[in-house]
Write a protein that holds these residues in place. Structure first.
Motif, PDB file in Angstrom:
ATOM      1  N   ASP A   1       5.538  -4.235  -5.134  1.00  0.00           N
ATOM      2  CA  ASP A   1       4.916  -5.512  -4.795  1.00  0.00           C
ATOM      3  C   ASP A   1       3.599  -5.234  -4.075  1.00  0.00           C
ATOM      4  OD1 ASP A   1       4.269  -8.064  -3.670  1.00  0.00           O
ATOM      5  OD2 ASP A   1       6.361  -8.645  -3.924  1.00  0.00           O
ATOM      6  N   LEU A   2       2.499  -5.776  -4.638  1.00  0.00           N
ATOM      7  CA  LEU A   2       1.162  -5.529  -4.098  1.00  0.00           C
ATOM      8  C   LEU A   2       0.620  -6.758  -3.377  1.00  0.00           C
ATOM      9  CD1 LEU A   2      -0.474  -3.659  -7.121  1.00  0.00           C
ATOM     10  CD2 LEU A   2       0.664  -2.667  -5.122  1.00  0.00           C
ATOM     11  N   ASP A   3      -0.221  -6.517  -2.401  1.00  0.00           N
ATOM     12  CA  ASP A   3      -0.887  -7.585  -1.667  1.00  0.00           C
ATOM     13  C   ASP A   3      -2.024  -8.131  -2.522  1.00  0.00           C
ATOM     14  OD1 ASP A   3      -2.253  -9.242   0.040  1.00  0.00           O
ATOM     15  OD2 ASP A   3      -2.378  -7.798   1.685  1.00  0.00           O
ATOM     16  N   PRO A   4      -1.928  -9.394  -2.966  1.00  0.00           N
ATOM     17  CA  PRO A   4      -2.979  -9.935  -3.844  1.00  0.00           C
ATOM     18  C   PRO A   4      -4.338 -10.052  -3.165  1.00  0.00           C
ATOM     19  CG  PRO A   4      -1.469 -11.670  -3.133  1.00  0.00           C
ATOM     20  CD  PRO A   4      -0.865 -10.371  -2.688  1.00  0.00           C
ATOM     21  N   ALA A   5      -4.361  -9.984  -1.836  1.00  0.00           N
ATOM     22  CA  ALA A   5      -5.638 -10.001  -1.129  1.00  0.00           C
ATOM     23  C   ALA A   5      -6.400  -8.698  -1.337  1.00  0.00           C
ATOM     24  CB  ALA A   5      -5.414 -10.241   0.367  1.00  0.00           C
ATOM     25  N   VAL A   6      -5.671  -7.654  -1.721  1.00  0.00           N
ATOM     26  CA  VAL A   6      -6.295  -6.352  -1.974  1.00  0.00           C
ATOM     27  C   VAL A   6      -6.567  -6.178  -3.469  1.00  0.00           C
ATOM     28  CG1 VAL A   6      -6.070  -3.845  -1.735  1.00  0.00           C
ATOM     29  CG2 VAL A   6      -5.147  -5.368   0.028  1.00  0.00           C
ATOM     30  N   ILE A   7      -5.531  -6.405  -4.284  1.00  0.00           N
ATOM     31  CA  ILE A   7      -5.669  -6.278  -5.739  1.00  0.00           C
ATOM     32  C   ILE A   7      -4.508  -7.003  -6.410  1.00  0.00           C
ATOM     33  CG2 ILE A   7      -4.363  -4.102  -5.867  1.00  0.00           C
ATOM     34  CD1 ILE A   7      -6.338  -3.225  -8.107  1.00  0.00           C
ATOM     35  N   SER A   8      -4.778  -7.601  -7.557  1.00  0.00           N
ATOM     36  CA  SER A   8      -3.704  -8.238  -8.309  1.00  0.00           C
ATOM     37  C   SER A   8      -2.925  -7.181  -9.086  1.00  0.00           C
ATOM     38  CB  SER A   8      -4.263  -9.276  -9.287  1.00  0.00           C
ATOM     39  OG  SER A   8      -4.912  -8.641 -10.380  1.00  0.00           O
TER      40      SER A   8
ATOM     41  N   GLN B   1      11.397   6.338  -6.826  1.00  0.00           N
ATOM     42  CA  GLN B   1      11.290   5.458  -5.662  1.00  0.00           C
ATOM     43  C   GLN B   1      10.819   6.216  -4.430  1.00  0.00           C
ATOM     44  OE1 GLN B   1      13.835   2.146  -4.724  1.00  0.00           O
ATOM     45  NE2 GLN B   1      15.114   2.541  -6.515  1.00  0.00           N
ATOM     46  N   ALA B   2      11.325   7.418  -4.223  1.00  0.00           N
ATOM     47  CA  ALA B   2      10.889   8.216  -3.071  1.00  0.00           C
ATOM     48  C   ALA B   2       9.390   8.499  -3.155  1.00  0.00           C
ATOM     49  CB  ALA B   2      11.682   9.519  -3.005  1.00  0.00           C
ATOM     50  N   GLY B   3       8.921   8.816  -4.354  1.00  0.00           N
ATOM     51  CA  GLY B   3       7.500   9.090  -4.533  1.00  0.00           C
ATOM     52  C   GLY B   3       6.638   7.868  -4.291  1.00  0.00           C
ATOM     53  N   LEU B   4       7.095   6.712  -4.755  1.00  0.00           N
ATOM     54  CA  LEU B   4       6.333   5.478  -4.552  1.00  0.00           C
ATOM     55  C   LEU B   4       6.310   5.076  -3.079  1.00  0.00           C
ATOM     56  CD1 LEU B   4       7.599   3.394  -7.622  1.00  0.00           C
ATOM     57  CD2 LEU B   4       5.320   4.389  -7.323  1.00  0.00           C
ATOM     58  N   ARG B   5       7.458   5.235  -2.412  1.00  0.00           N
ATOM     59  CA  ARG B   5       7.528   4.852  -1.001  1.00  0.00           C
ATOM     60  C   ARG B   5       6.723   5.807  -0.106  1.00  0.00           C
ATOM     61  NH1 ARG B   5      13.392   3.235  -2.145  1.00  0.00           N
ATOM     62  NH2 ARG B   5      13.265   0.958  -2.185  1.00  0.00           N
ATOM     63  N   ALA B   6       6.461   7.006  -0.600  1.00  0.00           N
ATOM     64  CA  ALA B   6       5.679   7.970   0.174  1.00  0.00           C
ATOM     65  C   ALA B   6       4.181   7.672   0.117  1.00  0.00           C
ATOM     66  CB  ALA B   6       5.942   9.387  -0.329  1.00  0.00           C
ATOM     67  N   ILE B   7       3.781   6.786  -0.808  1.00  0.00           N
ATOM     68  CA  ILE B   7       2.361   6.434  -0.907  1.00  0.00           C
ATOM     69  C   ILE B   7       2.002   5.502   0.255  1.00  0.00           C
ATOM     70  CG2 ILE B   7       0.590   5.308  -2.309  1.00  0.00           C
ATOM     71  CD1 ILE B   7       2.267   6.041  -4.776  1.00  0.00           C
ATOM     72  N   ASN B   8       1.057   5.922   1.043  1.00  0.00           N
ATOM     73  CA  ASN B   8       0.639   5.130   2.203  1.00  0.00           C
ATOM     74  C   ASN B   8      -0.649   4.399   1.863  1.00  0.00           C
ATOM     75  OD1 ASN B   8       0.333   4.056   4.751  1.00  0.00           O
ATOM     76  ND2 ASN B   8      -0.513   5.939   5.639  1.00  0.00           N
ATOM     77  N   HIS B   9      -0.506   3.141   1.460  1.00  0.00           N
ATOM     78  CA  HIS B   9      -1.685   2.356   1.104  1.00  0.00           C
ATOM     79  C   HIS B   9      -1.462   0.912   1.512  1.00  0.00           C
ATOM     80  CE1 HIS B   9      -4.978   0.562  -1.165  1.00  0.00           C
ATOM     81  NE2 HIS B   9      -5.472   1.785  -1.295  1.00  0.00           N
ATOM     82  N   PRO B  10      -2.446   0.268   2.108  1.00  0.00           N
ATOM     83  CA  PRO B  10      -2.271  -1.112   2.580  1.00  0.00           C
ATOM     84  C   PRO B  10      -2.010  -2.128   1.477  1.00  0.00           C
ATOM     85  CG  PRO B  10      -4.570  -0.429   2.744  1.00  0.00           C
ATOM     86  CD  PRO B  10      -3.780   0.798   2.443  1.00  0.00           C
ATOM     87  N   ALA B  11      -2.283  -1.771   0.230  1.00  0.00           N
ATOM     88  CA  ALA B  11      -2.032  -2.713  -0.866  1.00  0.00           C
ATOM     89  C   ALA B  11      -0.545  -2.868  -1.163  1.00  0.00           C
ATOM     90  CB  ALA B  11      -2.762  -2.263  -2.126  1.00  0.00           C
ATOM     91  N   ILE B  12       0.258  -1.860  -0.788  1.00  0.00           N
ATOM     92  CA  ILE B  12       1.687  -1.880  -1.115  1.00  0.00           C
ATOM     93  C   ILE B  12       2.451  -2.653  -0.036  1.00  0.00           C
ATOM     94  CG2 ILE B  12       3.749  -0.508  -1.570  1.00  0.00           C
ATOM     95  CD1 ILE B  12       1.943   1.781  -2.425  1.00  0.00           C
ATOM     96  N   ARG B  13       3.101  -3.731  -0.453  1.00  0.00           N
ATOM     97  CA  ARG B  13       3.917  -4.498   0.492  1.00  0.00           C
ATOM     98  C   ARG B  13       5.353  -3.986   0.530  1.00  0.00           C
ATOM     99  NH1 ARG B  13       2.168 -10.774  -0.549  1.00  0.00           N
ATOM    100  NH2 ARG B  13       3.122 -10.353  -2.592  1.00  0.00           N
TER     101      ARG B  13
END
Length: 420
Positions: free
Chosen positions: A349-356, A325-337
């Motif tokens: 949880d991903l932003d479907p406007a960016v990618i499904s 979880q720490a590794g995933l939360r450290a990823i800075n990408h606009p697709a990650i909600r």
């Protein structure tokens, strides 16, 4: 042969599509072997398994201890039905009851069968013990629940597709919002026999309720003489960093449903566990299963529980889950909600406007990581509990690669549109 053959060109996939009902839409990979947290496809490409068959493979693929238990018992005795006693069932159920603190267990095969068993027990308890008039008992469930695919179970699903065309459905179910204890209390009537709840909604999108929710539900159910039944088919047996997910709030349900990991990733094993009063409603002939509690399943189940306890896998899930979880939360990408979960049950949880989520899982597949989407926007990460810190880091590296590739693709697409 190329490892990037299109699904329409893969003869194995084509053969399955020819003869198998189209009730799944698998990712385009044909797996042929597995060891630990790794899987290998028919062309020899290796993948890290971050799915573990919806928690069924919590002990890793081809775990040697469990394979030995399976083969050793298979050479002696596999199936006799519950028409007779066997020397394997009692030791298995004793350890299962001792570990969970539940006094009685009823063995079944699939998780859905165990849920159906719980429903029957709750209704009969409601009618025979609580005194609800015959054929009027109600069971409260949660919006977004997933408990299986039988007609009774899909009847109380709130997912439209699960119900479409399969009615009529059994009455007697009431839905309330998940995570809202006040809504539960407001829905209780004199006809309410039980509240069936997943401590964390898995198929619903790895939805974690507010802290204190289960404890509040326990108090409400006790006060209203309503059974609290926890469906821990996915969350149980170490998955969330505790033996049971309800252990996070130190509550004891009246009924407990286990499955998936109970079979060690080798065969289907499930069980409904309950208090003496609840299980006492069953008499010979009320309920049964030809395969439930067979010697082969019992031997594997016993070995799986022993391994879970001996290797402290719940503690391992807590540590590795924090790392993941720490590794995933450290990823800075606009697709990650949002990233959410407990232990090694995590949803991104991903932003479907960016990618499904499906498209992202296909990207991960190409890079050597296997997962599966749920509810279109959530990517699940639930590897075997035996995963190591270095393997967690390998998975995170692959996930980073996928987001870097997504960023490059997005920037290229944007540039092309600007140029046009």
């Amino acid at each position: 042969m190329s490892t990037h053959i299109k699904p329409t060109q893969n003869p194995t996939i084509a053969l399955e599509n020819r003869y198998c009902a189209h009730n799944y839409e698998p990712l385009p990979v044909v797996l042929s072997s597995g060891k630990g947290v790794w899987l290998t496809d028919q062309y020899g490409k290796h993948y890290i398994d971050m799915m573990s068959a919806y928690s069924a493979v919590s002990f890793g693929h081809s775990n040697p201890v469990l394979v030995h238990a399976l083969t050793h018992q298979a050479e002696k005795l596999a199936i006799v039905s519950r028409a007779f006693y066997s020397d394997q069932l009692a030791p298995f159920l004793r350890l299962l009851c001792e570990m969970t603190g539940m006094p009685k267990a009823l063995p079944m095969n699939s998780g859905a069968e165990a849920v159906e068993t719980a429903l029957k027990a709750a209704r009969k308890w409601g009618h025979k013990v609580k005194g609800i008039p015959d054929n009027t008992a109600e069971i409260i469930t949660c919006i977004g629940n997933f408990a299986g695919r039988t007609t009774t179970i899909v009847g109380f699903s709130t997912e439209a597709q699960y119900k479409d065309g399969f009615g009529p459905f059994a009455p007697g179910f009431v839905s309330v919002p998940f995570g809202d204890a006040a809504a539960l209390e407001a829905a209780i009537t004199p006809r309410t026999a039980a509240f069936l709840v997943e401590p964390i909604q898995g198929e619903g999108g790895i939805i974690v309720p507010p802290d204190g929710y289960l404890a509040a539900c326990r108090e409400i159910c006790t006060r209203h003489n309503v059974l609290l039944i926890c469906d821990e088919v996915q969350t149980g047996l170490g998955r969330t960093g505790k033996l049971l997910a309800c252990d996070h709030e130190n509550i004891k349900p009246d009924g407990l449903i286990l499955g998936k990991a109970l079979g060690g990733g080798l065969l289907p094993v499930s069980a409904f566990l309950a208090t003496e009063e609840v299980m006492g409603v069953f008499t010979p002939g009320d309920h049964g299963s030809t395969f439930g509690g067979n010697p082969l399943s019992a031997a594997v189940g016993l070995a799986a529980l022993t391994l879970l306890r001996h290797d402290h896998l719940a503690d391992a899930a807590e540590r590795m889950g924090q790392r993941l979880q720490a590794g995933l939360r450290a990823i800075n990408h606009p697709a990650i909600r949002v990233v959410r979960g407990k232990g090694l049950l995590i949803g991104m949880d991903l932003d479907p406007a960016v990618i499904s989520a499906r498209e992202f899982c296909e990207m991960l597949l190409e890079l050597g990581l296997l997962s599966k989407d749920t509810h279109d926007t959530v990517v699940r990460f639930a590897p075997p509990l035996t995963i190591s810190a270095s393997e967690i880091d390998t998975a995170l590296d692959i996930i980073h690669q996928a987001f870097n590739r997504l960023t490059t693709t997005t920037e290229t697409t944007t540039a092309e549109r600007s140029y046009a």
